[in-house]
Structures are given as structure tokens and as C-alpha cells.
Design an enzyme around this catalytic site. Sequence first.
Site, PDB file in Angstrom:
ATOM      1  N   GLU A 114       0.834  -1.215   0.000  1.00  0.00           N
ATOM      2  CA  GLU A 114       0.000   0.000   0.000  1.00  0.00           C
ATOM      3  C   GLU A 114       0.858   1.249   0.000  1.00  0.00           C
ATOM      4  O   GLU A 114       1.831   1.347   0.760  1.00  0.00           O
ATOM      5  CB  GLU A 114      -0.902  -0.016   1.235  1.00  0.00           C
ATOM      6  CG  GLU A 114      -2.254   0.575   0.994  1.00  0.00           C
ATOM      7  CD  GLU A 114      -3.067  -0.282   0.025  1.00  0.00           C
ATOM      8  OE1 GLU A 114      -3.211   0.136  -1.137  1.00  0.00           O
ATOM      9  OE2 GLU A 114      -3.559  -1.342   0.436  1.00  0.00           O
ATOM     10  N   HIS A 115       0.512   2.197  -0.861  1.00  0.00           N
ATOM     11  CA  HIS A 115       1.249   3.445  -1.032  1.00  0.00           C
ATOM     12  C   HIS A 115       2.679   3.188  -1.505  1.00  0.00           C
ATOM     13  O   HIS A 115       3.564   4.026  -1.311  1.00  0.00           O
ATOM     14  CB  HIS A 115       1.246   4.276   0.257  1.00  0.00           C
ATOM     15  CG  HIS A 115      -0.088   4.880   0.565  1.00  0.00           C
ATOM     16  ND1 HIS A 115      -0.519   6.072   0.024  1.00  0.00           N
ATOM     17  CD2 HIS A 115      -1.102   4.445   1.362  1.00  0.00           C
ATOM     18  CE1 HIS A 115      -1.738   6.349   0.473  1.00  0.00           C
ATOM     19  NE2 HIS A 115      -2.115   5.373   1.277  1.00  0.00           N
ATOM     20  N   ASP A 123       2.995   2.112  -4.845  1.00  0.00           N
ATOM     21  CA  ASP A 123       2.936   2.200  -6.311  1.00  0.00           C
ATOM     22  C   ASP A 123       3.563   3.482  -6.837  1.00  0.00           C
ATOM     23  O   ASP A 123       4.328   3.462  -7.796  1.00  0.00           O
ATOM     24  CB  ASP A 123       1.511   2.013  -6.830  1.00  0.00           C
ATOM     25  CG  ASP A 123       0.500   2.982  -6.266  1.00  0.00           C
ATOM     26  OD1 ASP A 123       0.766   3.612  -5.218  1.00  0.00           O
ATOM     27  OD2 ASP A 123      -0.583   3.113  -6.868  1.00  0.00           O
ATOM     28  N   SER A 159     -25.328   8.036 -16.920  1.00  0.00           N
ATOM     29  CA  SER A 159     -25.075   7.166 -15.771  1.00  0.00           C
ATOM     30  C   SER A 159     -26.387   6.743 -15.131  1.00  0.00           C
ATOM     31  O   SER A 159     -27.353   7.519 -15.086  1.00  0.00           O
ATOM     32  CB  SER A 159     -24.223   7.892 -14.729  1.00  0.00           C
ATOM     33  OG  SER A 159     -24.116   7.116 -13.545  1.00  0.00           O
ATOM     34  N   GLY A 206     -16.461   5.086  -2.758  1.00  0.00           N
ATOM     35  CA  GLY A 206     -15.902   5.565  -1.497  1.00  0.00           C
ATOM     36  C   GLY A 206     -15.422   4.465  -0.584  1.00  0.00           C
ATOM     37  O   GLY A 206     -15.026   4.734   0.546  1.00  0.00           O
ATOM     38  N   GLY A 262     -12.801   2.470  -1.106  1.00  0.00           N
ATOM     39  CA  GLY A 262     -11.402   2.129  -1.297  1.00  0.00           C
ATOM     40  C   GLY A 262     -11.208   0.926  -2.199  1.00  0.00           C
ATOM     41  O   GLY A 262     -10.175   0.268  -2.135  1.00  0.00           O
ATOM     42  N   SER A 292     -13.414   4.460  -9.195  1.00  0.00           N
ATOM     43  CA  SER A 292     -13.054   5.389 -10.271  1.00  0.00           C
ATOM     44  C   SER A 292     -12.184   4.714 -11.314  1.00  0.00           C
ATOM     45  O   SER A 292     -12.378   4.907 -12.528  1.00  0.00           O
ATOM     46  CB  SER A 292     -12.350   6.621  -9.698  1.00  0.00           C
ATOM     47  OG  SER A 292     -11.165   6.266  -9.015  1.00  0.00           O
ATOM     48  N   ASP A 312      -4.258   0.909  -9.149  1.00  0.00           N
ATOM     49  CA  ASP A 312      -5.683   0.649  -9.344  1.00  0.00           C
ATOM     50  C   ASP A 312      -6.012   0.317 -10.796  1.00  0.00           C
ATOM     51  O   ASP A 312      -6.722  -0.652 -11.088  1.00  0.00           O
ATOM     52  CB  ASP A 312      -6.515   1.852  -8.893  1.00  0.00           C
ATOM     53  CG  ASP A 312      -6.391   2.125  -7.409  1.00  0.00           C
ATOM     54  OD1 ASP A 312      -5.819   1.286  -6.699  1.00  0.00           O
ATOM     55  OD2 ASP A 312      -6.854   3.188  -6.967  1.00  0.00           O
ATOM     56  N   TYR A 349      -3.793  12.743   0.926  1.00  0.00           N
ATOM     57  CA  TYR A 349      -3.148  11.800   0.009  1.00  0.00           C
ATOM     58  C   TYR A 349      -1.995  12.501  -0.709  1.00  0.00           C
ATOM     59  O   TYR A 349      -0.878  11.970  -0.809  1.00  0.00           O
ATOM     60  CB  TYR A 349      -4.172  11.273  -0.998  1.00  0.00           C
ATOM     61  CG  TYR A 349      -3.676  10.128  -1.847  1.00  0.00           C
ATOM     62  CD1 TYR A 349      -4.069   8.823  -1.594  1.00  0.00           C
ATOM     63  CD2 TYR A 349      -2.798  10.357  -2.899  1.00  0.00           C
ATOM     64  CE1 TYR A 349      -3.618   7.773  -2.376  1.00  0.00           C
ATOM     65  CE2 TYR A 349      -2.334   9.320  -3.683  1.00  0.00           C
ATOM     66  CZ  TYR A 349      -2.749   8.027  -3.415  1.00  0.00           C
ATOM     67  OH  TYR A 349      -2.288   6.993  -4.187  1.00  0.00           O
TER      68      TYR A 349
END
Length: 382
Positions: free
Chosen positions: A44-45, A47, A76, A127, A129, A133, A177, A229
Site C-alpha cells: 500500500e502506497h 505504487d 449514468s 468511497g 477504497g 473510479s 488501481d 493523500y
Amino acid sequence: MPATDPDPHALELAETAAAAFRDAHGEEPDGLWAAPGRVNLIGEHTDYNDGFVMPFALPFYAAVAASRAEEWSFHSTYGNGETVRATELDGVEGWAAYLAGTAWALNESGFPVGPARIALHSDVPVGGGLSSSAAIECAVLIALADLYGHEIDRGEAARIAQKAENEYVGAPTGVLDQSASLLCEAGHVMFMDCRDLSREQVPFDLAAEGLAMLVVDTQAPHRHADGEYAARRADCEEAARQLGVASLRDAPRHAKLDDDQLNKRMHHVVTENDRVLKTVEILRTGRVAGIGDLLTASHVSLRDDYEVSSIELDTAVDAAIGAGALGARMTGGGFGGSAIALVEAAAAGKVEDAVISAAAQAGLPVPRVFVARAAQGAHRVR
């Protein structure tokens, strides 16, 4: 036709997108595509620090129905079924920015695409995680590539989708992601080097060992585009600058900086990369249960050194471990979102009950808990 058989759930979601397309435009779409959300097993973190990650795709998908057109139209099924129309790609905001931004990034990257009508339907939790997106971006990307006749390497496609998120939407995320959504394979976890995007599909058969992976959506939304972030990424870049290295991937194991905060950020990245490499070694032997302690150590590092956890995530992790989970950690960018817990399959219900009970006792939102399976990456459905 898709190169492989479509995931049945992706097909179901895509048919809903097709129905929305017909309602909005009175005609059939030229095709249907889907891309999944993801869970990051560990890494995690790392990338955006050129490090190592191990995601797997979830059986939740963003599905799009699309056709070439004379002007841009983004529809949508969210909310009241909003449609956003545009003659140019510049300045599109809100949820439609993820679609317009992907088209913009393709054009900027040398893969020209013209206007299209796109209808979106997704069940990736927003939202949580779990990369809702990125799933949208990747579904739109493979749709537009097909519609306009581009063959794009999936690794390069991940960079293009990341460009949309970074430069159009404004969220300074790494490439994890989008890579997971585009490249993961069913029944596997993907070990990836984020420096060169080399990857290995590692078998991940939890059921064969009597195990299960619980995902706990804490219902506390996280926001990747916020200042926290970006601040973590800036800390890492400054630490690398002071060390004189290209990224914290190259930080000497026992390096020391004068700034305590930068030291903590660096310590997380260095130790997290080590944990990923150890996890790969264990999984290659088929001993999934052996990674539990590494998952928990990852959470402690994210909580204490990287400082991206939250009361909701800590409560879920502590409750899961207290109820017998082999290991647990937050997953995703942090500041809310989801946690994962590796459990014996027979104990999944007990752990789920404990997590829900702990949240209630702490006055937190009731989490959504589900058993994850490693699903199929982005693909054309029809």
C-alpha cells in the site's frame, strides 16, 4: 467478441448499461465492456514510489455500453440517471469527468478517439477504497479503444487511465488501481513491479486451503483527491530527493533523515516492499495461511508510520484479529474505505459478527462485509 468468456456478473451489469443506453438514445449500442474494482492484498502506497504491489480483481464491475457518435454524451444510472453532453472534452466535471478524462488521456497519449455515446452502470462500492473510479476509467478506455480501432498494450493502457485520474480529475494516485482493473486474472493475485510494470499472476486459491478473504467496507468514505493523500506523496518525493535517489524504492534499508515525519514515511515504504516480497514467496508455495502476520504488520505500518488509517479501519482490523482472523489490514488509500481479513472459512461468520458488533459499540456506521474472490480483469462483454 470478447477474447475470453465474460464474467456472468459483468454481463448482467452490462445488460443494465445497454438498457440505459437504449432508454437514453433509442438505439442499440455498438458494444458492451466491463472493468472490475480491486482489493490490494498487500503493498500500500508503494505504487507511486516505484515499489511492489499485489492486487486482485473483485467481482464488482463498472460496465459501459457505447457507440461512436457526433458529439460526446455521458449517461449514468447513478441517482436520477443523469446525462451530460459536451462538444469538447475540456471542463467536464463531477462523475462524468472520469469518462471525459479517459477520452482526453487517450488523445493526449497518441491514440485518437472521437466522440461517443457512453452509458455507465456500476456496482463497485463508491468511497469504499475498492477503486470505483479506476474501474470506470478502464471500462471506458477499452470501449473507446475498440470503437476507434486501437490495439493498446494493457500496461500502457494502465498508464493512460492513470493520466486521466492524475491530470484530468486531479487525484495524485499511483498506477496500482488501473493496472489491477486491466491486468488481473480470475483465481490469481497479481504481483507487479510498479517501476517497469512487469508482473506475475500468482495462484490464489483460498478455498483449497479452507480459507476466505473478508472485505469490510467500513462505510466511511475516503477521498483520494484531498490534501492528505497528496501530502503523503509529497513527503515521499521529498524524502527521495534528500536521499538523492529516484524514488523510495531505492532507499537504503537503514537510511536516516533529519526529519522524523519523512523518516516514518520512508520506513513504511521500505518495509512494505519487503512484506510484499515475502508474501510472494509464501504464496508461490501455496501456503496462503502464512501471510497473515504480514497483513497485520502492514496495517500497523500504515497506521503508525504512514498515518493513513482511521478509527473505522482500526476498529475493523482489531475486531477481526480478536475474533481469530489470521491477519487483517486496511486496504486502499486510507482515511476511511475498506479493510481485509484473512480467515478460516469456517470462522468467517464469527469474524463478520465481531466486526459489525465492534463498530456498533464504537458508534460507527454499520460496515458491509463480504467474502471476496479473485475475479476477471477488464474485458469486452459483447
